[in-house]
Design a protein around this motif. Structure first.
Motif, mmCIF file in Angstrom:
data_model
loop_
_atom_site.group_PDB
_atom_site.id
_atom_site.type_symbol
_atom_site.label_atom_id
_atom_site.label_comp_id
_atom_site.label_asym_id
_atom_site.label_seq_id
_atom_site.Cartn_x
_atom_site.Cartn_y
_atom_site.Cartn_z
ATOM 1 N N LYS C 30 3.858 4.450 10.150
ATOM 2 C CA LYS C 30 2.487 4.534 10.667
ATOM 3 C C LYS C 30 2.414 5.244 12.020
ATOM 4 C CE LYS C 30 0.527 0.638 8.141
ATOM 5 N NZ LYS C 30 -0.213 -0.627 8.292
ATOM 6 N N GLU C 39 -7.258 2.709 12.104
ATOM 7 C CA GLU C 39 -6.121 2.349 11.268
ATOM 8 C C GLU C 39 -5.436 3.665 10.874
ATOM 9 O OE1 GLU C 39 -3.815 0.333 9.574
ATOM 10 O OE2 GLU C 39 -5.172 -1.282 9.170
ATOM 11 N N PRO C 40 -4.120 3.746 11.018
ATOM 12 C CA PRO C 40 -3.457 5.016 10.725
ATOM 13 C C PRO C 40 -3.777 5.509 9.314
ATOM 14 C CG PRO C 40 -1.899 3.198 10.940
ATOM 15 C CD PRO C 40 -3.209 2.706 11.435
ATOM 16 N N ASP C 42 -3.527 7.166 5.751
ATOM 17 C CA ASP C 42 -2.500 7.120 4.726
ATOM 18 C C ASP C 42 -1.830 8.488 4.658
ATOM 19 O OD1 ASP C 42 -1.006 6.680 2.513
ATOM 20 O OD2 ASP C 42 -2.552 5.437 1.571
ATOM 21 N N GLU C 43 -0.539 8.522 5.014
ATOM 22 C CA GLU C 43 0.134 9.811 5.125
ATOM 23 C C GLU C 43 0.649 10.333 3.803
ATOM 24 O OE1 GLU C 43 0.693 11.993 7.450
ATOM 25 O OE2 GLU C 43 -0.328 10.947 9.077
ATOM 26 N N GLY C 63 2.865 1.828 3.781
ATOM 27 C CA GLY C 63 2.966 2.245 5.176
ATOM 28 C C GLY C 63 3.640 1.153 5.981
ATOM 29 N N ASP C 65 4.795 -0.161 9.937
ATOM 30 C CA ASP C 65 4.682 0.046 11.371
ATOM 31 C C ASP C 65 6.055 0.240 11.966
ATOM 32 O OD1 ASP C 65 1.848 -0.425 12.375
ATOM 33 O OD2 ASP C 65 2.115 -2.032 10.908
#
Lengths: 290, 208, 663
Positions: C30, C39-40, C42-43, C63, C65
């Motif tokens: 994240k 909120e990061p 979604d990669e 994800g 942290d």
């Protein structure tokens, strides 16, 4: 016949080595080489060997050509970035140098200028590829060359290296990248060398077995402990240890001759690294029957 | 990750012995190891503790400015400011007080890339072209002394230790062993020649 | 500014990497060092798309942290399905960590490239500081900043020239490599001009042979050991024990007026049983326990009740009922204060009843009624005596051990009798050499007692951490020490148990460390419960009110509660009273998180505190609960280490309170 033609003709070739001095006093080294030029097919000129600052191999190679000797211009990746490496290759070509031996090079911290910035922009394989590309008329960035050089590129391989498979894989990659011949690290164990050659000969690229003249039992032990891929058998250490100081060269020559004779049927030639004992090279060759 | 080390004693003494010196000391952080104990010993010995301010995250300009405000009076009189921190902290102080010479009390050493936020024993040099797919997840750039990308240099000794430092494993021997475990040695045989693109570093500074 | 350390590989490469496989698990980091605005994202979206196209089944996509946090990530990785290739989207650290974790037993794919952090080819990598500022350090090992007016030539000059400009800058003083950047050497020149300094005339040459493997290995090992020492996370704050550690306990002169709060313990406040005008004796009960989790309170002095009024409570910081008593100076004891030497003849229930009557609560700060702890619902085999006192500055427990070891041991005997435990562990942190020696000597003829002296680490004195450290047992999430067969008692509590039984004295006083930079009489005092803070400030600091540049804390600097009102008074949980200089930079609830990951690294409860900053600021209490805010022990590690100085503890308290109110 030049070095390349001799190798291609299947002649058993012999190369020796010149280590340029720290300073400009190169002539004694050239003269020593001239002494044995009838027996030796080409002379490697080392590139700041052991990361010690010295006279350069490009100039020395050129001097050899002027004297009618054939050099193998050694190039390491330690001290130059890709611009300088390509430029020096072009310089070599215009000075009549054909044979280049591509190495990664020892790390700077092992030499006499440990503060230096190690470059390693390229490594042996990528530099071999660059040599090949230059020969096709392109530089690394893909630009056309105005005047295309010709080289006979070679590389090194260490038969005693563990894990051996990794060394074989790298050898194969070097061939893929353009290596046309190999010179090996010092060989002392013929059985192991034979096993290595069984695998290496499959590639069909000539291999010149490395010979380093033993100077003492201490040197042998030191190499066993510190030099990668070198394994001097107990028997040779004992022979050196038992010899009087004045007899040591004789014993050393005897050992070298034994090794060379043993290699004759295994590989395409030998590469003698006298490390200061250049004067004994003729005797070694005599004793080996050349 | 970085390590800061005190500069040579003589060098620090020559500066700290003059009267109008003020001193900033950073707390240090996990990214930067700061030899706080050593610094305190030296400052106590030189009776400089009263002229010293301990600042948390000296690199954070907005915080540092507040500290500078608190010590504004002494700082006006100071003809030199000594900063014990990594190079970032020194530069931040220098930027905030451009008219007073700022002198670093430490040298900052780079230790083989980034070790992650939790100080891993693996390193990432942030080269911008991850090679880990080709190397079984072991970075050739940080685990090889020469950062070779196409295989070992051949300098490792019989125990697979690096020629540069016998305490260090040859990265390529590790890679080879890992790939063997994975049954992926053929990756090594794939005859592509890997060459680094250094332009990524020059342009990699988040300009996009 | 975004200092994220990776980006996903180009689609073509992703395609190549994941071709020839049937199914795939994906984990993505994240990210760190990005301003925490949402909120990061979604990669892995792009990867999922490509995988779908290639008919690769995605088994799991998650994800994480701070993927590089090996302790926490390791727990997640253990649960991933075997033998399915695992794609990792993170910087090189995360990918290498995952590869090493599986060590060849699983195919690990790298789907991201780390991003170079330096704008300079020669220095390879620079460090931008924790604060995400503009300055960078190339960590060359030979700082030149003195000579260059504080502008680094190694980082700021594109060629890292050390001896002056290359001459490539254009007329506007911009660098030949990038016209947007000023020539560093011109900047240096200008800066030096301002300082009226000349350019250095020496010729500088860099030494590149500075990196030492040994040093790195030592450093990394040391860091890892410190983090995992005894328990995960925690901190090593400045101890500051030296201020009071050698000062013997001294009785604090009883003031003229006391205010005794009815709430001096966890649970319901005591029921008031006196009224204004009543005369009370020293040790007389003035508040009755109200329910199972409650405790009695007693008059600390002989005198007259002059008021029942609301005052600011030092813990809740809201007005609560306190009984104000005027000291008549006679020190007449209440009749209930009588010693009980044959306690071991009494039934256990009766003995526990007596302790409850005497108002025994945990004096370590939590004030949990001891009577409850002494009736464990589950079998208990280990009693841990907590002599850690891991908070900086505090020495009250330390002095108590040094001066009253025999009494503490007698207290231990009583608890041992009640709990029938076989193991007794006496834990003292290794920075209290004298206390350790005292207990070592005492324990020679006490074989059941095992002395443990763990290395000092905060918050080792917290129950869970202490249990983990001394027994290796993990108290389950949401569980209590009983769940792993342990009971923890603070040394102060044991001393008060001794006094309650052997002297009949209820808890009317306690040891308190009073310290601070400007103290005129710092020390360790036995202070009566109900003593006003103003009296203590007067005696120990010579001041009547709170100076603005100082802050008053009840307890230690880590967990201590900030006091606004000096008319508040000492309660049973007052371990210390510190008057500390305020930092120029104070904590604030509004500061923005930069996701540096420190709090995650330091949280001994293995939580992810930065979510509390994020959701707390948005008042999303349910989200805080989702991230286990209720497990937080409020030890303050996250706030202490926070590089943005966010007032995490306030946000956490709010979160807990609001979540409770809703349910």
């Amino acid at each position: 016949m030049n070095f390349e033609e001799k190798l291609k003709s299947g002649k058993f070739v012999i190369t020796s080595e010149i280590g340029p001095p720290k300073g400009t006093n190169i002539m004694p080294h050239i003269e020593e080489a001239e002494h044995i030029k009838d027996k030796v097919d080409a002379f490697n000129v080392t590139d700041l060997q052991s990361s010690v600052m010295r006279l350069g191999s490009l100039a020395t190679s050129h001097l050899l050509i002027e004297k009618g000797l054939e050099p193998v211009f050694q190039m390491t990746c330690r001290d130059r970035n890709r611009l300088a490496l390509q430029s020096d290759l072009l310089s070599a070509a215009v000075l009549g140098i054909r044979n280049v031996l591509i190495l990664t090079g020892d790390h700077t911290v092992l030499g006499d200028h440990p503060d230096a910035k190690p470059v390693f922009d390229l490594d042996s394989i990528s530099l071999l590829k660059v040599v090949s590309d230059l020969m096709k008329g392109k530089d690394m960035a893909g630009n056309e060359l105005d005047g295309v050089p010709y080289f006979f590129p070679g590389a090194v391989v260490s038969p005693g290296y563990e894990p051996q498979e990794l060394q074989i894989i790298k050898m194969e990659k070097k061939i893929e990248a353009g290596a046309k011949f190999f010179q090996t690290q010092a060989v002392y164990d013929l059985v192991a060398f034979e096993k290595f050659m069984e695998k290496a000969s499959k590639f069909g690229v000539p291999v010149l077995g490395g010979i380093v003249l033993l100077k003492s039992a201490g040197m042998a032990k030191f190499m066993n402990e510190n030099v990668a891929g070198v394994n001097v058998p107990e028997r040779y250490i004992k022979m050196m240890a038992e010899a009087d100081k004045k007899d040591r060269p004789k014993v050393s020559i005897q050992i070298a001759a034994e090794l060379i004779k043993g290699m004759k049927n295994l590989c395409s030639g030998i590469h003698i690294m006298p490390l200061g004992w250049e004067k004994y090279v003729p005797d070694v060759l005599d004793a080996s029957g050349f | 990750m970085l390590i800061t080390k005190l500069k040579e004693r003589e060098e620090i003494l020559s500066v700290l012995n003059s009267k109008n010196v003020f001193i900033f000391k950073c707390f240090g952080c996990k990214e930067v190891y700061l030899p706080e104990g050593e610094i305190d010993l030296l400052l106590t010995e030189l009776k400089c503790m009263e002229r010293m301010a301990r600042v948390d995250y000296l690199c954070r300009e907005e915080f540092t400015v507040k500290y500078l405000g608190k010590y504004a009076d002494v700082l006006k009189k100071a003809d030199k400011i000594v900063v014990f921190s990594c190079g970032v902290g020194v530069q931040v102080v220098a930027k905030c007080i451009p008219e007073t010479p700022v002198i670093p009390g430490c040298d900052t050493h780079y230790i083989n890339g980034f070790q992650g936020l939790t100080t891993q024993d693996v390193d990432c040099e942030m080269c911008g072209q991850c090679w880990l797919n080709l190397t079984g997840g072991i970075c050739p750039i940080t685990s090889c002394s020469k950062s070779l990308l196409n295989g070992p240099c051949g300098g490792a000794n019989k125990d697979g230790k690096c020629e540069v430092n016998k305490d260090m494993d040859c990265g390529w021997v590790l890679i080879y062993k890992r790939l063997k475990l994975l049954g992926e040695e053929e990756i090594l045989k794939r005859h592509s020649v890997n060459i680094r693109d250094y332009k990524l570093i020059i342009n990699g500074d988040k300009k996009e | 500014m975004d200092y994220t350390k990776y980006r996903i590989k180009a689609e073509k490469e992703v395609r190549e990497v994941i071709s020839n496989i049937n199914n795939l698990c994906i984990i993505w980091c994240k990210k760190c060092f990005s301003e925490f605005k949402e909120e990061p994202a979604d990669e892995c979206g792009k990867v999922v798309e490509v995988a779908r196209e290639l008919n690769i089944e995605i088994i799991e996509c998650r994800g994480i942290d701070f993927l590089c946090n090996n302790h926490l990530t390791g727990k997640v990785l253990k649960n991933f399905k075997d033998n399915i290739p695992l794609a990792v989207i993170s910087c090189g650290i995360g990918i290498q960590f995952v590869s090493n974790f599986f060590n060849g037993n699983r195919k690990v794919l790298a789907l991201a490239d780390s991003l170079p952090q330096s704008g300079n080819a020669t220095s390879i990598v620079g460090y931008h500081g924790i604060a995400l500022g503009e300055e960078k350090c190339a960590a060359c090992g030979q700082c030149y900043l003195e000579k260059t007016g504080g502008i680094c030539p190694v980082v700021s000059c594109a060629k890292s020239l050390l001896n002056g400009p290359c001459g490539g800058a254009n007329k506007d003083g911009k660098c030949e490599v990038n016209k947007e950047l000023p020539c560093a050497w011109i900047e240096i020149y200008k800066r030096l001009e301002k300082q009226k300094k000349l350019m250095d005339k020496n010729i500088d040459i860099r030494n590149y042979n500075i990196f030492s493997v040994e040093e790195k290995v030592r450093y990394v090992k040391n860091n890892q050991e410190r983090r995992k020492e005894g328990f995960y996370g925690g901190l090593y704050p400045l101890e500051k024990k030296e201020l009071t550690e050698t000062i013997p306990l001294k009785i604090f002169d009883p003031p003229d007026v006391f205010s005794v709060f009815l709430s001096q313990h966890t649970g319901r406040p005591a029921k008031l049983i006196v009224k204004a005008g009543d005369r009370v004796k020293k040790g007389q009960k003035i508040g009755e326990p109200d329910g199972f989790i409650s405790s009695a309170v007693h008059s600390p002095v002989s005198g007259k009740v002059i008021a029942i009024e609301e005052r600011i409570h030092p813990v809740s910081r809201i007005p609560q009922v306190a009984i104000t008593i005027e000291n008549d100076g006679t020190e007449i004891l209440d009749g209930s204060v009588e010693s009980l030497t044959d306690w071991d003849k009494l039934p256990k229930e009766r003995l526990i009843e007596i302790l409850k009557e005497k108002g025994i609560v945990g004096l370590g700060g939590a004030m949990f009624p001891s009577s409850v702890k002494l009736c464990p619902p589950k079998p208990v085999d280990t009693l841990i005596v907590n002599g850690c006192e891991c908070e900086p500055y505090l020495n009250a427990d330390n002095r108590l051990i040094i001066e009253h070891p025999e009494e503490i041991l007698k207290g231990i005997e009583i608890v041992r009798y009640l709990l029938e435990v076989s193991n007794i562990i006496f834990a003292i942190e290794d920075n209290k050499k004298e206390a350790i020696e005292v207990i070592r000597r005492c324990s020679e003829n006490y074989p059941a007692l095992k002395l443990e002296t763990p290395r000092t680490k905060y918050p080792q004195g917290a129950e869970r951490m202490l249990i983990k450290r001394t027994t290796g047992r993990d108290v389950p999430e949401g569980g209590l020490p009983f769940d792993v067969g342990c009971v923890v008692f603070n040394v102060g509590t044991l001393y008060s148990i001794y006094r309650a039984i052997y002297e009949g004295m209820p808890v009317i006083e306690r040891p308190v460390t009073v310290a601070g930079e400007n103290a005129i009489a710092a020390g360790n005092y036995i202070i009566r419960i109900g003593t006003h803070f103003s009296d203590i400030l007067d005696t120990c600091f010579g001041i009547k009110s709170l100076p603005s540049q100082y802050e008053l804390r009840m307890g230690g600097p880590m967990m201590g509660v900030l006091q606004k009102d000096v008319n508040s008074s000492v309660i049973k949980g007052t371990t210390g009273l510190l008057l500390l200089e305020k930092y120029p930079v104070g904590v604030s609830e509004e500061n923005t998180c930069i996701r540096c990951g420190r709090c995650v690294d330091a949280c001994p409860m293995e939580l992810i505190p930065y979510y509390y900053a994020y959701y707390g600021q948005k008042c999303l209490w349910n989200e805080m609960v989702k991230y286990k805010v209720k497990n937080c022990i409020e030890c303050g590690c996250c706030q202490y280490i926070c590089s943005s100085k966010i007032d995490l503890i306030s946000l956490i308290k709010k979160g807990k309170r609001n979540a409770d109110n809703k349910t």
